[in-house]
Design an enzyme around this catalytic site. Structure first.
Site, PDB file in Angstrom:
ATOM      1  CB  CYS A  42     -41.251  80.467  53.848  1.00  0.00           C
ATOM      2  SG  CYS A  42     -39.513  80.475  53.716  1.00  0.00           S
ATOM      3  NE  ARG A  46     -37.913  75.737  46.899  1.00  0.00           N
ATOM      4  CZ  ARG A  46     -37.364  74.871  47.531  1.00  0.00           C
ATOM      5  NH1 ARG A  46     -37.124  73.780  47.083  1.00  0.00           N
ATOM      6  NH2 ARG A  46     -36.834  75.021  48.938  1.00  0.00           N
ATOM      7  CB  CYS A 101     -38.950  75.506  55.899  1.00  0.00           C
ATOM      8  SG  CYS A 101     -38.512  77.323  56.079  1.00  0.00           S
TER       9      CYS A 101
HETATM   10 CO    CO Z   1     -38.723  78.248  53.989  1.00  0.00          CO
END
Ligand code: CO
Length: 212
Positions: A42, A46, A101
């Site tokens: 992703c 972070r 997410c």
């Molecule tokens: Co994500």
């Protein structure tokens, strides 16, 4: 002109500290890259792939997008996989999601997000297929979201494994494993979801290509 000078200062310090530890590091790296791993993760700030795996520059080929998706309509991601498999000859492709997410949450909430709805369509389909299981097994929004994050990774393992470039590599006897991982931002730990793919026969019959 805006220069973001803090980042340049950081960069100088970083390059210096790497060179102090290993004087030939950049010289060696500039000659070629030979990563064994391709990471598809992703874009979330972070989840910095190389850093959380404790690897150095040069050790991991990385592709990141919203919600770690492998779409057959995404020339960018497909080119990365093609290059990694055919030219870099990676031995492992890791698709790594993360709990909480935002992209997966977009699909779970079923809100109109404009363009993003097209991007997360694959997750919406995964939710559609599994919503009975998700709603029965998971209590509360957070748990449902995290389960869908895991199921999304499993779907992406299948998407990657079904790609002609991957099936062709397997057909040629190449050692190539597709891994599905999930990362917890809360404690910084990775978890293997345990759905590895290593050969064509693991794919559903209808997705197996005939190369003869
Ligand atoms: Co994500």
């Amino acid at each position: 002109m805006k220069t973001l000078s803090k980042l340049f200062e950081n960069n100088k310090k970083w390059a210096q500290s790497v060179e102090n530890q290993d004087p030939d590091f950049f010289k060696r790296l500039s000659k070629q890259q030979k990563p064994k791993y391709l990471w598809i993760g992703c874009a979330d700030s972070r989840v910095p792939a190389t850093q959380i795996c404790g690897l150095d520059p040069g050790e991991m080929f990385v592709h990141r997008n919203i919600a770690n998706l492998v779409s057959y309509r995404d020339l960018n991601c497909l080119s990365v996989i093609d290059y990694a498999v055919n030219y870099l000859k990676v031995t492992d492709i890791i698709v790594c999601g993360h709990y909480g997410c935002g992209g997966v949450e977009g699909a779970l909430n079923q809100k109109d997000l404009g363009l993003i709805n097209y991007w997360i369509q694959d997750i919406a389909e995964t939710y559609e297929k599994n919503h009975t299981h998700i709603n029965e097994k998971c209590t509360g929004h957070g748990e449902q979201l995290n389960r869908l994050c895991e199921l999304n990774v499993e779907k992406q393992i299948e998407n990657i494994s079904a790609l002609p470039v991957v099936q062709k590599a397997w057909k040629a006897g190449r050692d190539l494993t597709i891994h599905g991982w999930i990362y917890s931002i809360e404690d910084g730990l990775l978890k293997d979801l345990g759905h590895q793919m290593q050969k064509i026969e693991q794919l559903p019959k209808a997705l197996q290509l005939d190369f003869d």
